[in-house]
Design a protein around this motif. Structure first.
Motif, mmCIF file in Angstrom:
data_model
loop_
_atom_site.group_PDB
_atom_site.id
_atom_site.type_symbol
_atom_site.label_atom_id
_atom_site.label_comp_id
_atom_site.label_asym_id
_atom_site.label_seq_id
_atom_site.Cartn_x
_atom_site.Cartn_y
_atom_site.Cartn_z
ATOM 1 N N GLY A 87 15.339 60.576 75.880
ATOM 2 C CA GLY A 87 16.257 60.133 76.917
ATOM 3 C C GLY A 87 15.534 59.317 77.958
ATOM 4 N N ASN A 88 16.199 59.005 79.042
ATOM 5 C CA ASN A 88 15.583 58.200 80.088
ATOM 6 C C ASN A 88 14.608 58.992 80.947
ATOM 7 O OD1 ASN A 88 18.415 59.104 80.600
ATOM 8 N ND2 ASN A 88 17.869 58.704 82.732
ATOM 9 N N HIS A 89 14.633 60.333 80.846
ATOM 10 C CA HIS A 89 13.680 61.146 81.592
ATOM 11 C C HIS A 89 12.470 61.563 80.751
ATOM 12 C CE1 HIS A 89 15.926 62.080 85.410
ATOM 13 N NE2 HIS A 89 16.891 61.547 84.673
ATOM 14 N N ASP A 90 12.534 61.370 79.441
ATOM 15 C CA ASP A 90 11.406 61.783 78.597
ATOM 16 C C ASP A 90 11.077 60.719 77.547
ATOM 17 O OD1 ASP A 90 13.632 62.167 76.954
ATOM 18 O OD2 ASP A 90 13.536 64.351 77.057
ATOM 19 N N LEU A 91 11.259 59.445 77.937
ATOM 20 C CA LEU A 91 11.040 58.374 76.957
ATOM 21 C C LEU A 91 9.559 58.085 76.711
ATOM 22 C CD1 LEU A 91 10.365 55.755 78.972
ATOM 23 C CD2 LEU A 91 12.835 55.653 79.108
ATOM 24 N N TRP A 92 8.664 58.821 77.401
ATOM 25 C CA TRP A 92 7.227 58.590 77.204
ATOM 26 C C TRP A 92 6.623 59.549 76.183
ATOM 27 C CZ3 TRP A 92 9.620 59.037 81.943
ATOM 28 C CH2 TRP A 92 9.785 57.842 82.650
ATOM 29 N N MET A 93 7.435 60.077 75.281
ATOM 30 C CA MET A 93 6.889 60.907 74.209
ATOM 31 C C MET A 93 6.045 60.054 73.270
ATOM 32 S SD MET A 93 9.836 63.657 73.216
ATOM 33 C CE MET A 93 10.176 65.014 74.347
ATOM 34 N N ASN A 94 4.925 60.634 72.845
ATOM 35 C CA ASN A 94 4.002 59.823 72.063
ATOM 36 C C ASN A 94 3.193 60.660 71.083
ATOM 37 O OD1 ASN A 94 2.658 57.425 71.291
ATOM 38 N ND2 ASN A 94 0.993 57.822 72.728
ATOM 39 N N GLY A 95 3.859 61.500 70.291
ATOM 40 C CA GLY A 95 3.161 62.195 69.219
ATOM 41 C C GLY A 95 3.077 63.701 69.348
ATOM 42 N N TYR A 96 3.259 64.246 70.553
ATOM 43 C CA TYR A 96 3.089 65.685 70.739
ATOM 44 C C TYR A 96 4.113 66.487 69.954
ATOM 45 C CZ TYR A 96 2.470 70.190 73.107
ATOM 46 O OH TYR A 96 2.228 71.514 73.387
ATOM 47 N N PHE A 97 5.386 66.103 70.026
ATOM 48 C CA PHE A 97 6.422 66.827 69.296
ATOM 49 C C PHE A 97 6.213 66.740 67.785
ATOM 50 C CE2 PHE A 97 10.451 68.061 71.737
ATOM 51 C CZ PHE A 97 9.719 68.477 72.838
ATOM 52 N N GLU A 98 5.818 65.582 67.307
ATOM 53 C CA GLU A 98 5.586 65.421 65.869
ATOM 54 C C GLU A 98 4.397 66.276 65.404
ATOM 55 O OE1 GLU A 98 7.011 61.207 67.147
ATOM 56 O OE2 GLU A 98 5.921 62.899 68.023
ATOM 57 N N GLU A 99 3.306 66.231 66.157
ATOM 58 C CA GLU A 99 2.071 66.888 65.723
ATOM 59 C C GLU A 99 2.091 68.399 65.942
ATOM 60 O OE1 GLU A 99 -0.891 64.838 67.947
ATOM 61 O OE2 GLU A 99 -0.394 62.883 67.060
ATOM 62 N N GLU A 100 2.626 68.847 67.073
ATOM 63 C CA GLU A 100 2.577 70.271 67.417
ATOM 64 C C GLU A 100 3.801 71.050 66.951
ATOM 65 O OE1 GLU A 100 0.026 71.897 68.755
ATOM 66 O OE2 GLU A 100 -1.149 70.046 68.761
ATOM 67 N N LEU A 101 4.970 70.375 66.907
ATOM 68 C CA LEU A 101 6.216 71.086 66.624
ATOM 69 C C LEU A 101 6.880 70.645 65.326
ATOM 70 C CD1 LEU A 101 7.767 70.939 70.216
ATOM 71 C CD2 LEU A 101 6.317 72.720 69.240
ATOM 72 N N ASN A 102 6.319 69.624 64.668
ATOM 73 C CA ASN A 102 6.898 69.087 63.434
ATOM 74 C C ASN A 102 8.335 68.608 63.650
ATOM 75 O OD1 ASN A 102 6.812 68.360 60.710
ATOM 76 N ND2 ASN A 102 7.649 70.312 60.032
ATOM 77 N N ILE A 103 8.554 67.950 64.802
ATOM 78 C CA ILE A 103 9.870 67.422 65.154
ATOM 79 C C ILE A 103 9.814 65.904 65.186
ATOM 80 C CG2 ILE A 103 11.613 67.274 66.982
ATOM 81 C CD1 ILE A 103 10.902 70.108 67.797
#
Length: 251
Positions: free
Chosen positions: A89-105
């Motif tokens: 979203g506009n408040h968390d658009l700076w995601m850059n790999g953490y969800f993919e690597e740590e949570l498999n999302i």
């Protein structure tokens, strides 16, 4: 995807965890984790449509402090084999790999189409889509510029996170959030955007967040716009049972 018998697809958006402060956010986080714990029993997949956090920025080795219960529950669910999909979203658009690597999302930065039981869904957060909102659209180009993100990472996390949290709450242009009031279905810009997309291709459901208002609006026969509301005032979520989608309130 063909849904197994008795399984459902769940959708939620706009939790804004951390806002306006940890003390007031914590009961909402507990409620959301409880919801996740319940829906995992019959979920074929879970879609989170952005602004889970009121602010999220990933440094190379640092992510914002907190949200342990939420992150742990998401990890538990994906570890069990239930897929979760995240749209920034506009408040968390700076995601850059953490969800993919740590949570498999898997994390998506743009709307995407999915098909379940031959029913087509066009899914996204909703910020910056449709007519108007030009100030935020210009600001978003700055926020997503690789050089601008590189510069911001040079701020110490204690300063960078605190500064961003302040502006997230105080500045409407930066947050991209309009006053939360229904504009009328002809003036809702995500409705207009969905109608425009229908000119190119039929979709059964257009599912967005961002507006913080639970809405179900018929676009034309066999096509509907759904806004998921939020987990601040409404605690609403979407559920698709294999035949139809509807909004429900979690109490």
């Amino acid at each position: 995807m063909q849904l197994p018998n008795g399984k459902k697809i769940y959708f939620a958006s706009d939790n804004h965890l951390g806002a306006p402060d940890r003390e007031k956010s914590f009961p909402r986080e507990q409620k959301f984790v409880k919801w996740l714990d319940e829906v995992k029993e019959d979920a074929a997949a879970i879609f989170l449509l952005g602004d889970l956090f009121d602010f999220w920025f990933e440094y190379k080795t640092v992510v914002p402090k907190g949200f342990t219960r939420t992150l742990g529950k998401l990890a538990e669910i994906t570890d069990s084999g239930i897929p979760i999909y995240y749209f920034v979203g506009n408040h968390d658009l700076w995601m850059n790999g953490y969800f993919e690597e740590e949570l498999n999302i898997p994390v998506f930065h743009k709307p995407k189409e999915f098909t379940f039981n031959d029913t087509t869904f066009f899914i996204g957060h909703g910020d910056g889509l449709g007519p108007g909102d030009k100030g935020y659209k210009r600001m978003k180009k700055v926020f997503t510029n690789p050089f601008a993100k590189w510069l911001y990472r040079w701020l110490h996390p204690d300063l960078g996170v605190r500064l961003a949290q302040y502006f997230s709450v105080k500045n409407k242009l930066i947050s991209g959030d309009d006053d939360v009031k229904f504009l009328g279905k002809e003036n809702e810009w995500l409705v207009q955007y969905s109608k425009k997309k229908l000119e190119d291709k039929h979709r059964d459901y257009f599912v967005f967040g961002h507006r913080h208002l639970p809405m179900e609006i018929n676009l034309k026969e066999q096509s509907k716009y759904v806004n998921l509301g939020d987990w601040i005032h409404y605690y609403t979520y979407g559920v698709f049972d294999g035949e139809k989608m509807e909004l429900k309130e979690y109490k």
